[in-house]
Design a protein around this motif. Structure first.
Motif, mmCIF file in Angstrom:
data_model
loop_
_atom_site.group_PDB
_atom_site.id
_atom_site.type_symbol
_atom_site.label_atom_id
_atom_site.label_comp_id
_atom_site.label_asym_id
_atom_site.label_seq_id
_atom_site.Cartn_x
_atom_site.Cartn_y
_atom_site.Cartn_z
ATOM 1 N N PHE A 1 0.824 -1.203 0.000
ATOM 2 C CA PHE A 1 0.000 0.000 0.000
ATOM 3 C C PHE A 1 0.861 1.257 0.000
ATOM 4 O O PHE A 1 0.404 2.334 0.400
ATOM 5 C CB PHE A 1 -0.927 -0.005 1.219
ATOM 6 C CG PHE A 1 -1.888 -1.162 1.229
ATOM 7 C CD1 PHE A 1 -3.102 -1.069 0.564
ATOM 8 C CD2 PHE A 1 -1.568 -2.350 1.871
ATOM 9 C CE1 PHE A 1 -3.980 -2.135 0.556
ATOM 10 C CE2 PHE A 1 -2.440 -3.417 1.867
ATOM 11 C CZ PHE A 1 -3.650 -3.323 1.200
ATOM 12 N N ARG A 2 2.091 1.119 -0.450
ATOM 13 C CA ARG A 2 2.989 2.261 -0.583
ATOM 14 C C ARG A 2 3.521 2.317 -2.005
ATOM 15 O O ARG A 2 3.460 1.340 -2.737
ATOM 16 C CB ARG A 2 4.155 2.150 0.406
ATOM 17 C CG ARG A 2 3.728 2.083 1.865
ATOM 18 C CD ARG A 2 4.917 1.766 2.740
ATOM 19 N NE ARG A 2 4.538 1.593 4.144
ATOM 20 C CZ ARG A 2 5.323 1.076 5.072
ATOM 21 N NH1 ARG A 2 6.561 0.691 4.755
ATOM 22 N NH2 ARG A 2 4.892 0.945 6.310
ATOM 23 N N ARG B 1 1.357 6.893 -6.613
ATOM 24 C CA ARG B 1 -0.054 7.116 -6.322
ATOM 25 C C ARG B 1 -0.972 6.158 -7.081
ATOM 26 O O ARG B 1 -1.913 5.614 -6.482
ATOM 27 C CB ARG B 1 -0.417 8.568 -6.630
ATOM 28 C CG ARG B 1 -1.861 8.924 -6.282
ATOM 29 C CD ARG B 1 -2.153 10.359 -6.656
ATOM 30 N NE ARG B 1 -1.301 11.255 -5.894
ATOM 31 C CZ ARG B 1 -1.596 11.732 -4.702
ATOM 32 N NH1 ARG B 1 -2.734 11.371 -4.106
ATOM 33 N NH2 ARG B 1 -0.774 12.562 -4.074
ATOM 34 N N VAL C 1 -0.972 2.840 -5.300
ATOM 35 C CA VAL C 1 -1.644 2.887 -4.005
ATOM 36 C C VAL C 1 -3.156 2.927 -4.184
ATOM 37 O O VAL C 1 -3.910 2.253 -3.471
ATOM 38 C CB VAL C 1 -1.154 4.111 -3.207
ATOM 39 C CG1 VAL C 1 -1.955 4.268 -1.920
ATOM 40 C CG2 VAL C 1 0.326 3.982 -2.888
ATOM 41 N N VAL C 2 -3.623 3.713 -5.169
ATOM 42 C CA VAL C 2 -5.067 3.799 -5.422
ATOM 43 C C VAL C 2 -5.617 2.436 -5.820
ATOM 44 O O VAL C 2 -6.669 1.999 -5.322
ATOM 45 C CB VAL C 2 -5.348 4.855 -6.511
ATOM 46 C CG1 VAL C 2 -6.822 4.799 -6.935
ATOM 47 C CG2 VAL C 2 -5.004 6.249 -5.994
ATOM 48 N N ALA D 1 -4.364 -0.500 -5.119
ATOM 49 C CA ALA D 1 -4.298 -1.412 -3.978
ATOM 50 C C ALA D 1 -5.469 -1.178 -3.023
ATOM 51 O O ALA D 1 -6.114 -2.131 -2.573
ATOM 52 C CB ALA D 1 -2.962 -1.244 -3.249
ATOM 53 N N TRP D 2 -5.752 0.092 -2.731
ATOM 54 C CA TRP D 2 -6.851 0.376 -1.802
ATOM 55 C C TRP D 2 -8.207 0.052 -2.417
ATOM 56 O O TRP D 2 -9.107 -0.452 -1.729
ATOM 57 C CB TRP D 2 -6.799 1.840 -1.363
ATOM 58 C CG TRP D 2 -5.811 2.076 -0.259
ATOM 59 C CD1 TRP D 2 -4.599 2.680 -0.353
ATOM 60 C CD2 TRP D 2 -5.953 1.678 1.099
ATOM 61 N NE1 TRP D 2 -3.959 2.700 0.859
ATOM 62 C CE2 TRP D 2 -4.773 2.097 1.778
ATOM 63 C CE3 TRP D 2 -6.939 1.033 1.827
ATOM 64 C CZ2 TRP D 2 -4.576 1.870 3.132
ATOM 65 C CZ3 TRP D 2 -6.740 0.807 3.180
ATOM 66 C CH2 TRP D 2 -5.577 1.224 3.819
ATOM 67 N N LEU D 3 -8.377 0.320 -3.694
ATOM 68 C CA LEU D 3 -9.640 -0.034 -4.346
ATOM 69 C C LEU D 3 -9.853 -1.545 -4.343
ATOM 70 O O LEU D 3 -10.969 -2.032 -4.111
ATOM 71 C CB LEU D 3 -9.652 0.494 -5.791
ATOM 72 C CG LEU D 3 -9.799 2.005 -5.956
ATOM 73 C CD1 LEU D 3 -9.734 2.384 -7.424
ATOM 74 C CD2 LEU D 3 -11.110 2.486 -5.338
ATOM 75 N N LEU E 1 -8.619 -3.625 -2.125
ATOM 76 C CA LEU E 1 -8.908 -4.017 -0.743
ATOM 77 C C LEU E 1 -10.363 -3.694 -0.381
ATOM 78 O O LEU E 1 -11.047 -4.499 0.270
ATOM 79 C CB LEU E 1 -7.954 -3.303 0.207
ATOM 80 C CG LEU E 1 -8.117 -3.609 1.698
ATOM 81 C CD1 LEU E 1 -7.873 -5.088 1.964
ATOM 82 C CD2 LEU E 1 -7.179 -2.742 2.533
ATOM 83 N N ILE E 2 -10.839 -2.534 -0.817
ATOM 84 C CA ILE E 2 -12.223 -2.152 -0.518
ATOM 85 C C ILE E 2 -13.194 -3.106 -1.204
ATOM 86 O O ILE E 2 -14.207 -3.534 -0.612
ATOM 87 C CB ILE E 2 -12.473 -0.690 -0.941
ATOM 88 C CG1 ILE E 2 -11.657 0.254 -0.062
ATOM 89 C CG2 ILE E 2 -13.964 -0.354 -0.866
ATOM 90 C CD1 ILE E 2 -11.683 1.696 -0.530
#
Length: 522
Positions: free
Chosen positions: A17-18, A21, A24-25, A27-29, A31-32
């Motif tokens: 998650f690093r 950008r 990272v976006v 990865a977070w999407l 995960l969500i």
């Protein structure tokens, strides 16, 4: 070493998650999205606390088996890179046994495994509501989690050892075709069953069978206890043996990977070979790879592929106008699809144009040429029929006719391929040249073109006529003929296919001069 690898695994997990950008976006999407799926699935599972024992058995075993299979298949299909690849520890000179144990434990620390653990906790609550002791449910959930983790390790290791150097989008396409052929018909079948407040016996039987396999044994230990449908002891034995077997396979793969270093240069050199990197390194494999390239990029072939399903669907209209019931008319496209897919390669040599000299000059045997040219049709026809047949039968509403439909399609498809293997050698005719419009046909002298096309179609229908008659009897109510249509269709289709390949191969080797003259003159 174990503590160091576990800390490294946690650091890698946080490092996902690093970075830039966009990374990272994404990865977070991801995960969500995964969290949303887990929450929705967990909520659905908790509703099973008031469901019947059979419903719990079907949902947990079939769903758990699908999850376990995905842990094995996803690395093979998409080529997931293993951050704990044993080859990365080679410079430290580790012992294979300790490395296998360490990386196996570290593999439990991952987001997908965490998702399975959350779902396992929901299942413990469900099983407890159905009278299963909580310790038994927890042990079963732990066994399922470890099974999924080992499947993932084995899938990534096998992909790294065997498939990495041959990894390509073509190989992923081949795996996708396999998934379509297996998963889509099964999904259509299960979705078409009418529950009406109770679990269909077909699903209970399927779940009971899968419960005694490595995919579903761990999930079935608590689920089988309330139903009384099978002795949970067998599921316990299978689950223990499965875990032991998977652990042994992972240990063997870890040891093998320590002595098989990565060769990235060789992998890059093979990266541009496409289907030639996927096909076997044999004359037949080379012919199949070249044919696949033509079928997927030459618009003449693509036009043929698109016309066949359209023509089959249009065949529904006349029966409907004539008053034939929809549940009967929907079966009409199936034999048409199979017949025309088998007919497609009847003039395959003519599409080669002057490229045919490659086969003749290199001394390719007739059998290799005949078999290799059938591969693209098989890779297109089988998935289409695998989807079309269960869809049509589901609309028809009587699954008892499924074997008859499969047998009729097998007879027409395979016998058409066999007869096409002969016709393309004995009676080739001029077709549009490479680069021309597929609907622009050259002038032809004589009637050989019409004879070749007609004989292949008529011959496939004639040899398949017994199967078509049995299938018709099954559709009109005498379902006892369904099994005869299935096995008769497979036997006739395979026999005609083998005979056609042998006869076509012999004719090819005897007529190389005439074929070369034909290719140069068209």
């Amino acid at each position: 070493m174990a503590a160091h690898v576990l800390r490294l695994r946690l650091a890698l997990l946080a490092g996902a998650f690093r970075g830039p950008r966009p990374h990272v976006v994404r990865a977070w999407l991801g995960l969500i999205a995964l969290a949303a799926v887990v929450i929705a699935t967990g909520g659905m599972l908790l509703t099973l606390r008031t469901a019947s024992d059979d419903a719990v058995l079907v949902v947990t075993v079939l769903g758990g088996a699908a999850v376990a299979a995905s842990f094995l298949l996803v690395p093979l299909i998409v080529g997931v890179e293993d951050q704990l690849d044993p080859r990365r520890f080679t410079i430290f000179g580790p012992d294979a046994r300790s490395l296998a144990v360490t990386t196996g434990l570290a593999g439990l620390i991952s987001i997908p495994v965490l998702a399975v653990a959350i779902l396992g906790g929901c299942l413990v609550a469900v099983w407890s509501a159905h009278g299963v002791p909580i310790p038994v449910g927890i042990l079963a959930a732990l066994a399922a989690i470890v099974t999924c983790s080992l499947f993932a390790r084995i899938g990534m290791a096998f992909a790294a050892l065997v498939l990495r150097e041959r990894r390509s989008r073509e190989l992923s396409s081949a795996f996708a075709i396999l998934i379509i052929v297996v998963a889509v018909p099964a999904s259509i079948f299960f979705a078409s069953l009418e529950w009406r407040g109770h679990v269909p016996t077909q699903l209970v039987e399927a779940a009971t069978v899968i419960a005694h396999t490595p995919l579903g044994a761990a999930w079935a230990i608590p689920a089988l206890a309330p139903t009384g449908g099978a002795a949970p002891a067998w599921a316990v034995v299978v689950a223990i043996l499965s875990l032991a077997g998977l652990a042994a396979i992972w240990w063997w793969l870890s040891a093998a990977m320590l002595t098989a270093p990565e060769r990235p240069v060789a992998a890059r050199e093979r990266g541009g070979l496409g289907w030639f990197a996927v096909a076997p390194g044999t004359p037949g494999g080379a012919v199949a790879a070249r044919s696949l390239v033509y079928w997927l990029h030459d618009r003449r072939y693509m036009a043929n592929i698109l016309v066949v399903p359209v023509a089959a669907l249009l065949a529904i209209v006349p029966p409907l106008i004539a008053g034939v019931p929809v549940e009967v008319a929907v079966l009409v496209p199936l034999p048409i699809l199979a017949l025309f897919f088998g007919w497609l390669p009847h003039d395959d040599l003519a599409y080669d144009s002057t490229a045919l000299w490659l086969h003749i000059a290199s001394g390719v045997r007739g059998a290799a040429d005949r078999i290799g040219r059938l591969v693209p049709v098989l890779l297109v026809g089988i998935p289409v029929l695998a989807v079309a047949v269960p869809v049509a039968v589901a609309i028809h509403g009587r699954w008892a006719v499924l074997p008859a439909a499969v047998g009729a399609c097998a007879a027409l498809f395979l016998s058409g391929l066999g007869l096409s293997s002969i016709a393309s050698v004995l009676s080739p005719y001029a077709v549009s040249r490479p680069g021309d419009s597929p609907f622009r046909q050259p002038q032809r002298s004589g009637s050989s073109a019409g004879v070749a096309q007609g004989l292949v179609l008529l011959g496939a229908i004639v040899v398949s006529s017994p199967v078509l008659w049995w299938a018709w009897l099954a559709v009109t109510g005498r379902v006892e003929f369904s099994a005869a249509a299935l096995w008769g269709g497979i036997a006739i289709g395979v026999a005609v296919l083998v005979a056609g390949v042998l006869v076509g191969a012999n004719a090819y080797e005897r007529r190389t001069g005439a074929l070369m003259e034909f290719a140069e003159s068209t």
